[in-house]
Design a protein around this motif. Sequence first.
Motif, PDB file in Angstrom:
ATOM      1  N   VAL A 206       0.840  -1.199   0.000  1.00 45.24           N
ATOM      2  CA  VAL A 206       0.000   0.000   0.000  1.00 45.24           C
ATOM      3  C   VAL A 206       0.875   1.249   0.000  1.00 45.24           C
ATOM      4  CG1 VAL A 206      -0.273  -0.034   2.527  1.00 45.24           C
ATOM      5  CG2 VAL A 206      -1.907   1.228   1.136  1.00 45.24           C
ATOM      6  N   LEU A 207       0.500   2.197  -0.859  1.00 42.82           N
ATOM      7  CA  LEU A 207       1.210   3.473  -0.993  1.00 42.82           C
ATOM      8  C   LEU A 207       0.253   4.619  -0.712  1.00 42.82           C
ATOM      9  CD1 LEU A 207       3.126   2.881  -4.367  1.00 42.82           C
ATOM     10  CD2 LEU A 207       3.928   2.420  -2.055  1.00 42.82           C
ATOM     11  N   GLU A 208       0.822   5.767  -0.397  1.00 41.58           N
ATOM     12  CA  GLU A 208       0.048   6.997  -0.303  1.00 41.58           C
ATOM     13  C   GLU A 208       0.721   8.069  -1.137  1.00 41.58           C
ATOM     14  OE1 GLU A 208      -0.763  10.456   2.924  1.00 41.58           O
ATOM     15  OE2 GLU A 208      -1.534   8.483   3.490  1.00 41.58           O
ATOM     16  N   GLY A 209      -0.059   8.692  -2.020  1.00 44.71           N
ATOM     17  CA  GLY A 209       0.417   9.800  -2.817  1.00 44.71           C
ATOM     18  C   GLY A 209      -0.327  11.067  -2.448  1.00 44.71           C
ATOM     19  N   ALA A 210       0.401  12.099  -2.080  1.00 47.15           N
ATOM     20  CA  ALA A 210      -0.188  13.398  -1.740  1.00 47.15           C
ATOM     21  C   ALA A 210       0.066  14.357  -2.895  1.00 47.15           C
ATOM     22  CB  ALA A 210       0.417  13.941  -0.446  1.00 47.15           C
ATOM     23  N   ILE A 211      -0.998  14.820  -3.525  1.00 44.48           N
ATOM     24  CA  ILE A 211      -0.897  15.700  -4.679  1.00 44.48           C
ATOM     25  C   ILE A 211      -0.685  17.141  -4.198  1.00 44.48           C
ATOM     26  CG2 ILE A 211      -2.048  16.441  -6.809  1.00 44.48           C
ATOM     27  CD1 ILE A 211      -3.792  13.881  -6.547  1.00 44.48           C
ATOM     28  N   ARG A 212       0.116  17.892  -4.910  1.00 47.38           N
ATOM     29  CA  ARG A 212       0.423  19.259  -4.503  1.00 47.38           C
ATOM     30  C   ARG A 212      -0.818  20.148  -4.561  1.00 47.38           C
ATOM     31  NH1 ARG A 212       5.832  21.631  -7.065  1.00 47.38           N
ATOM     32  NH2 ARG A 212       5.408  23.119  -5.393  1.00 47.38           N
ATOM     33  N   VAL A 213      -0.846  21.139  -3.684  1.00 43.36           N
ATOM     34  CA  VAL A 213      -2.001  22.029  -3.565  1.00 43.36           C
ATOM     35  C   VAL A 213      -2.160  22.887  -4.820  1.00 43.36           C
ATOM     36  CG1 VAL A 213      -0.686  23.882  -2.453  1.00 43.36           C
ATOM     37  CG2 VAL A 213      -3.144  23.653  -1.982  1.00 43.36           C
ATOM     38  N   ASP A 214      -3.423  23.236  -5.126  1.00 43.34           N
ATOM     39  CA  ASP A 214      -3.716  24.096  -6.274  1.00 43.34           C
ATOM     40  C   ASP A 214      -5.093  24.713  -6.066  1.00 43.34           C
ATOM     41  OD1 ASP A 214      -3.574  25.268  -8.872  1.00 43.34           O
ATOM     42  OD2 ASP A 214      -2.448  23.538  -9.587  1.00 43.34           O
ATOM     43  N   GLU A 215      -5.502  25.544  -7.023  1.00 47.82           N
ATOM     44  CA  GLU A 215      -6.875  26.036  -7.011  1.00 47.82           C
ATOM     45  C   GLU A 215      -7.814  24.830  -6.991  1.00 47.82           C
ATOM     46  OE1 GLU A 215      -7.728  29.216  -6.816  1.00 47.82           O
ATOM     47  OE2 GLU A 215      -5.684  29.979  -7.002  1.00 47.82           O
ATOM     48  N   ALA A 216      -8.937  24.943  -6.283  1.00 47.30           N
ATOM     49  CA  ALA A 216      -9.735  23.762  -5.957  1.00 47.30           C
ATOM     50  C   ALA A 216     -10.231  23.003  -7.183  1.00 47.30           C
ATOM     51  CB  ALA A 216     -10.916  24.161  -5.079  1.00 47.30           C
ATOM     52  N   LEU A 217     -10.664  23.703  -8.236  1.00 45.24           N
ATOM     53  CA  LEU A 217     -11.155  23.003  -9.417  1.00 45.24           C
ATOM     54  C   LEU A 217     -10.027  22.260 -10.111  1.00 45.24           C
ATOM     55  CD1 LEU A 217     -13.674  22.434 -11.126  1.00 45.24           C
ATOM     56  CD2 LEU A 217     -13.134  24.455 -12.480  1.00 45.24           C
ATOM     57  N   VAL A 218      -8.876  22.892 -10.196  1.00 52.61           N
ATOM     58  CA  VAL A 218      -7.704  22.246 -10.788  1.00 52.61           C
ATOM     59  C   VAL A 218      -7.262  21.074  -9.919  1.00 52.61           C
ATOM     60  CG1 VAL A 218      -5.302  22.583 -11.483  1.00 52.61           C
ATOM     61  CG2 VAL A 218      -6.982  24.386 -11.884  1.00 52.61           C
ATOM     62  N   ALA A 219      -7.341  21.238  -8.595  1.00 48.31           N
ATOM     63  CA  ALA A 219      -6.978  20.153  -7.677  1.00 48.31           C
ATOM     64  C   ALA A 219      -7.888  18.940  -7.878  1.00 48.31           C
ATOM     65  CB  ALA A 219      -7.060  20.643  -6.235  1.00 48.31           C
ATOM     66  N   ALA A 220      -9.171  19.183  -8.135  1.00 48.72           N
ATOM     67  CA  ALA A 220     -10.092  18.073  -8.387  1.00 48.72           C
ATOM     68  C   ALA A 220      -9.757  17.367  -9.693  1.00 48.72           C
ATOM     69  CB  ALA A 220     -11.528  18.585  -8.401  1.00 48.72           C
ATOM     70  N   ASP A 221      -9.429  18.150 -10.736  1.00 49.59           N
ATOM     71  CA  ASP A 221      -8.979  17.540 -11.997  1.00 49.59           C
ATOM     72  C   ASP A 221      -7.783  16.626 -11.748  1.00 49.59           C
ATOM     73  OD1 ASP A 221     -10.887  18.963 -13.475  1.00 49.59           O
ATOM     74  OD2 ASP A 221      -9.483  20.553 -14.035  1.00 49.59           O
ATOM     75  N   LYS A 222      -6.812  17.134 -11.012  1.00 50.01           N
ATOM     76  CA  LYS A 222      -5.602  16.362 -10.758  1.00 50.01           C
ATOM     77  C   LYS A 222      -5.904  15.094  -9.970  1.00 50.01           C
ATOM     78  CE  LYS A 222      -2.428  20.313 -10.910  1.00 50.01           C
ATOM     79  NZ  LYS A 222      -1.397  21.107 -10.207  1.00 50.01           N
ATOM     80  N   ALA A 223      -6.777  15.204  -8.973  1.00 51.72           N
ATOM     81  CA  ALA A 223      -7.118  14.039  -8.160  1.00 51.72           C
ATOM     82  C   ALA A 223      -7.813  12.968  -8.987  1.00 51.72           C
ATOM     83  CB  ALA A 223      -7.998  14.473  -6.995  1.00 51.72           C
ATOM     84  N   ALA A 224      -8.766  13.383  -9.821  1.00 49.21           N
ATOM     85  CA  ALA A 224      -9.502  12.417 -10.633  1.00 49.21           C
ATOM     86  C   ALA A 224      -8.586  11.750 -11.660  1.00 49.21           C
ATOM     87  CB  ALA A 224     -10.669  13.117 -11.325  1.00 49.21           C
ATOM     88  N   LEU A 225      -7.699  12.532 -12.263  1.00 50.97           N
ATOM     89  CA  LEU A 225      -6.753  11.969 -13.229  1.00 50.97           C
ATOM     90  C   LEU A 225      -5.741  11.051 -12.541  1.00 50.97           C
ATOM     91  CD1 LEU A 225      -6.143  15.147 -15.388  1.00 50.97           C
ATOM     92  CD2 LEU A 225      -7.117  12.996 -16.228  1.00 50.97           C
TER      93      LEU A 225
END
Length: 453
Positions: A206-225
């Motif tokens: 098991v791994l954990e990846g923390a995506i870098r902070v961004d504007e919320a809509l862009v952050a959601a795009d990044k999370a879904a991708l």
Amino acid sequence: MPRPTAKEIAELVAGRRPAYAKIGVFDIDGVFRGKHLHAEKLASGLEKGLGFCDVVLGWDSADQLYDNTAFTGWHTAYPDAAVRLLPETLRRIPFENDIPLLLAEFTGAAEAICPRGLLRRVLARAADAGYRVKAAAEFEFFVFEETPQSVRAKNYQGLKTISPGSFGYSMLRSGLYSEFYEELLSLCVDMDMELEALHTETGPGVLEGAIRVDEALVAADKAALFKTFVKVLCQRRGWMATFMAKWSRDWPGQSGHLHMSLQDAASGAPVFHDPAGWNGMSDAQRWFVGGQQALMPELLAMVACTVNSYARLIPGHWAPTQANWGFENRTCALRVIGGSPTAQRVEYRIAAADINPYIALSAAIGSGLWGIENRIEPDPAINGNAYAQPPAPGRSLPGTLTEAAARLKASAAARDLFGDAFVEHYAATREWEEREARKAITDWQLNRYFEII
């Protein structure tokens, strides 16, 4: 670096051989649905929009058609819905010969139930109040030495993870699998979903990846991708990754924690920090937490979105069980994180890795904004082990997806924040999901009842 214009994207794709791009939308369950598109069709779509079969909003993650929704179904004959292509989301997929990829979102009548459109409306509400929202997601995911064929052949039993044992934050494991780490980190950079951190978690493989902070809509795009392309990367290696909330009774569930903060839209100054406040909390942050806490039981279906989600929400497994909060307290549903003015934020820990990032962020941010608008005071912060404390009145969470969907439908605040069309459609899809689950005869049922009853 500025993003290419629509014209530049069209010219870029036209100059490729073959002259195609990929476009996609995220459905209600957060599944990426898309197609290859010829350069001429792409150019037209960038200028005038496209049609996309609205069955994408009318079926579940297994392509089974809902029989209980009004927006689309056999009664509407599944027409095309309008979508807009989003030039600002342009990426290239490195292991597909750098083919361009564009996200899209539904518009017209379908916009009311489009997950990305939902988050845009919530963020517009924030903007109207003078705020800009920053956000980031972090996901835990198990990785297996399995293929889509092998897991089915094994009936999902006796699966082999890429490594055994509990090796949280393991430098041994990260060194052993350094090639995979490098591939994943490079993929995230290449596809504009760069990670802040990557490490092993407690459990086998098991791994954990923390995506870098961004504007919320862009952050959601990044999370879904991120969820999509981690799975793609693993399967290209002959492995599989799962983002289920809980895949095994023997191991903790997989979190999908969401971090968020507000900035003043005019000045960019942090809104959540006040050096005179308790642990640096401003009034706005306190009310934001108050709104999140108050509405969590009503909005839980938007966050704990699968039947499996509720197997994770049990005491002692690093998952919250009540709508509570604390300062730097990882046993709570809401963890306030202090520090510098720019670090002051809220971690929405109720979320698991199975979330649709657009919908979960809409619930988390929307409820916080509602708290600020109504100056909702939270309960006293939890000190120590939240699992050992009885729930405060009104803070118990729904125990099933059906119960959560009913709470969502009955929520006046949800209808105000997200609109009647979304609430009715989404609640119906969650009722469908649990109805489908009730058809299953599980191994547990067979073991328990087959002989003795």
